[in-house]
Design an enzyme around this catalytic site. Structure first.
Site, PDB file in Angstrom:
ATOM      1  CG  ASP A 104      -0.199  -3.928   2.823  1.00  0.00           C
ATOM      2  OD1 ASP A 104      -0.905  -4.875   3.222  1.00  0.00           O
ATOM      3  OD2 ASP A 104       0.226  -3.033   3.578  1.00  0.00           O
ATOM      4  CG  PHE A 147      -1.819   1.753   8.061  1.00  0.00           C
ATOM      5  CD1 PHE A 147      -1.351   2.678   8.986  1.00  0.00           C
ATOM      6  CD2 PHE A 147      -1.900   0.419   8.434  1.00  0.00           C
ATOM      7  CE1 PHE A 147      -0.979   2.282  10.268  1.00  0.00           C
ATOM      8  CE2 PHE A 147      -1.533   0.014   9.716  1.00  0.00           C
ATOM      9  CZ  PHE A 147      -1.079   0.948  10.637  1.00  0.00           C
ATOM     10  CE  LYS A 154      -5.770  -4.905   9.910  1.00  0.00           C
ATOM     11  NZ  LYS A 154      -4.812  -4.095   9.157  1.00  0.00           N
TER      12      LYS A 154
HETATM   13  C1  LIG Z   1      -3.462  -3.557   9.468  1.00  0.00           C
HETATM   14  C2  LIG Z   1      -2.595  -3.336   8.291  1.00  0.00           C
HETATM   15  C3  LIG Z   1      -1.202  -3.475   8.384  1.00  0.00           C
HETATM   16  C4  LIG Z   1      -0.503  -3.770   9.692  1.00  0.00           C
HETATM   17  O1  LIG Z   1      -0.817  -5.022  10.195  1.00  0.00           O
HETATM   18  P1  LIG Z   1      -0.365  -5.423  11.693  1.00  0.00           P
HETATM   19  O2  LIG Z   1      -0.775  -6.855  11.793  1.00  0.00           O
HETATM   20  O3  LIG Z   1      -1.094  -4.511  12.623  1.00  0.00           O
HETATM   21  O4  LIG Z   1       1.091  -5.232  11.766  1.00  0.00           O
HETATM   22  C5  LIG Z   1      -0.461  -3.330   7.233  1.00  0.00           C
HETATM   23  N1  LIG Z   1      -1.050  -3.051   6.049  1.00  0.00           N
HETATM   24  C6  LIG Z   1      -2.382  -2.904   5.933  1.00  0.00           C
HETATM   25  C7  LIG Z   1      -2.969  -2.626   4.584  1.00  0.00           C
HETATM   26  C8  LIG Z   1      -3.204  -3.033   7.045  1.00  0.00           C
HETATM   27  O5  LIG Z   1      -4.519  -2.866   6.927  1.00  0.00           O
END
Ligand SMILES: *Cc1c(COP(=O)(O)O)cnc(C)c1O
Length: 392
Positions: free
Chosen positions: A221, A135, A250
Site C-alpha cells: 500500500d 491504515f 494521494k
Molecule cells: C490515506 C491512505 C489510504 C486511504 O486513502 P483515501 O484516498 O483516503 O481512501 C490508504 N492507505 C494509506 C497508506 C493511506 O495513507
C-alpha cells in the site's frame, strides 16, 4: 455567511477542522479569507506533490477539461492509457486498474488477491494479513484491513478474512502462513497514519520470499509513500522488492482524485471483463494531471527529494523538545518530549503561519515535493519558536 458557519450549518460534521478557510494557493504558500499567508508542510495530506497550482499542471488539466472531461469506461482515452504505460514502466509491474481513492485502490487489491487464490487454490484461502498500526482506508473492507482496534467500532459487521500481525516480526508471519488459508500480505513500507514507522529491509525481503513460497500475494500500500514521497518513485524500490500489487492514490494526481492498483505479472490478468469497475476510474482530467506529475518526477527531481529529506531530518533532530525523527524522504515524523501534545504544537504553528500534521502522538511532515531547502528552513524556524515555548 462566512465559510465556517456555512460549513457547520450544512455539512455533516465528520471532521475536526482548524478555524481556517483557505481561498488561494501558489507553490508552497496558501492564503486564508483574511489574507493571512501559510507555509505548507502538509501537501493536503501528501496529495499536492507539485504544490499549489503548478503552472504546467494547471494548464494541462484546464486544457483537458476543455477538450473532454469524462467518457465512461466503455471507451478509450489517451490520458488514461498513457498514465497506465508510465506506471507500468516506472514500477516494473504489468497492468493497472484506475479508481478514485486509496481505499478504492486497496479494495481492488483485496478483490484481486481473493480471486487469484480462488482461481488457483480453490475456496477458503481468503485471509489477507495486515500489520498492526496499519491504515488502509475508510470503506468497510479497507477499515477491516486496518489493524487498529480504534477503527473497529460502530459499523458491525466488518468484512471477514483479515488477520493482524506485528510489524517486522518474521516468525509471526512464518507461523501464520504455515497455518494456511492466506491469500495476501498487505503492508505499508512506512506507516503514515500509524505514526511514521518504517519496516526494515530484511523483514521486507524475507516476507517477499515467504509470500512466494506460499503463493501468497505481496501487496504494498503506497497510497502515501508512492509517487516520489520517500525519494524514490515508489518506496519498495529502496528495498529491491517486486510486489504483486502496488496501490497508489494521494500524490498521484497532484491534487485531483485518482487511485490505482498496479498488478505484477502473477495477477495482471486475475480480474477479467466484468469482474471490477468504477464509473469515474481513469477520468481523463485526473489522468492528465497525473501525467504531468509523473513526467516531472525524473531522477534529478527524486535525488533532490532525497537531499531535502535528509536536510529536513537533520534540522528537525536539532529542535528543542524533539526526541527522535523517523520516516523516509519527505515523509517524516518527530517524536516529542513527554507531556507535549502534538496537536497543541500544530495549532500554535498554524497561528504562526505554518501548516503541519500529526500522526498518532508525533508531528508529521509531508511538505510539497517541490519545496526548496530555504523554505524548509523557514518552516523549521517557526517550529523552533513554537517548541521553545514548551517546557517539558
Ligand atoms: C490515506 C491512505 C489510504 C486511504 O486513502 P483515501 O484516498 O483516503 O481512501 C490508504 N492507505 C494509506 C497508506 C493511506 O495513507
Amino acid at each position: 455567511m462566512n465559510i465556517s458557519t456555512l460549513d457547520h450549518t450544512y455539512t455533516a460534521q465528520t471532521y475536526a477542522r482548524f478555524p481556517t478557510a483557505l481561498v488561494r494557493g501558489e507553490g508552497v504558500y496558501a492564503w486564508d479569507e483574511q489574507g493571512k499567508r501559510y507555509l505548507d508542510f502538509t501537501s493536503g495530506i501528501g496529495v499536492n506533490s507539485l504544490g499549489w497550482c503548478d503552472g504546467e499542471w494547471q494548464a494541462t488539466v484546464a486544457a483537458q477539461a476543455a477538450q473532454l472531461q469524462h467518457v465512461s469506461n466503455l471507451y478509450y482515452t489517451r490520458p488514461a492509457a498513457e498514465l497506465a504505460q508510465t506506471l507500468v514502466e516506472k514500477s516494473g509491474l504489468a497492468s493497472v486498474f484506475f479508481g478514485n481513492s486509496g481505499a478504492e485502490a486497496n479494495e481492488c487489491a483485496i478483490k484481486t488477491a481473493r480471486k487469484y487464490s480462488r482461481d488457483r487454490h480453490g475456496a477458503n484461502r481468503h485471509t489477507v494479513l495486515t500489520l498492526n498500526q496499519s491504515f488502509h482506508g475508510r470503506t468497510l473492507t479497507a477499515l477491516s484491513a486496518t489493524a487498529q482496534p480504534h477503527f473497529h467500532q460502530h459499523f458491525f459487521p466488518f468484512t471477514e478474512g483479515f488477520d493482524f500481525l506485528p510489524a517486522n516480526d518474521l516468525n509471526a508471519l512464518q507461523q501464520r502462513l504455515a497455518q494456511g488459508g492466506v491469500c495476501a500480505l498487505m503492508l505499508e513500507i512506512v506507516q503514515g497514519e500509524g505514526g511514521l514507522n518504517s519496516l526494515d529491509g530484511t523483514y521486507l525481503q524475507e516476507a517477499q520470499k515467504l509470500c512466494r513460497e506460499h503463493d501468497v500475494l505481496l501487496m504494498v500500500d503506497e497510497v502515501q509513500t508512492g509517487i516520489g514521497r520517500t525519494g524514490k518513485m515508489f518506496a519498495f524500490q529502496h528495498f529491491d522488492l517486486s510486489p504483486d500489487v502496488l496501490t497508489l492514490a494521494k500524490g498521484l494526481g497532484g491534487g485531483l482524485p485518482i487511485g490505482a492498483a498496479v498488478f505484477g505479472e502473477r495477477c495482471s490478468d486475475t480480474l477479467g471483463k466484468g469482474d471490477h469497475g468504477s464509473t469515474f476510474g481513469g477520468n481523463p482530467v485526473c489522468c492528465a494531471g497525473a501525467n504531468v506529475v509523473m513526467a516531472r518526477l525524473d531522477e534529478t527531481f527524486l535525488a533532490e527529494v532525497r537531499a531535502k529529506g535528509e536536510a529536513l531530518r537533520e534540522m528537525l533532530a536539532d529542535l528543542p523538545n524533539v526526541r527522535g525523527v523517523s520516516g523516509m524522504g519527505l515523509m517524516l515524523g518527530a517524536e516529542l518530549a513527554e507531556g507535549i501534545a502534538a496537536a497543541d504544537v500544530v495549532e500554535q504553528a498554524r497561528q504562526r503561519g505554518l501548516l503541519l500534521l500529526t500522526a498518532k502522538h508525533k508531528l508529521r511532515f509531508l511538505p510539497p515535493l517541490i519545496i526548496s531547502q530555504a523554505q524548509l528552513g523557514e518552516g523549521v524556524e517557526i517550529l523552533r519558536e513554537v517548541l521553545a515555548g514548551f517546557s517539558a
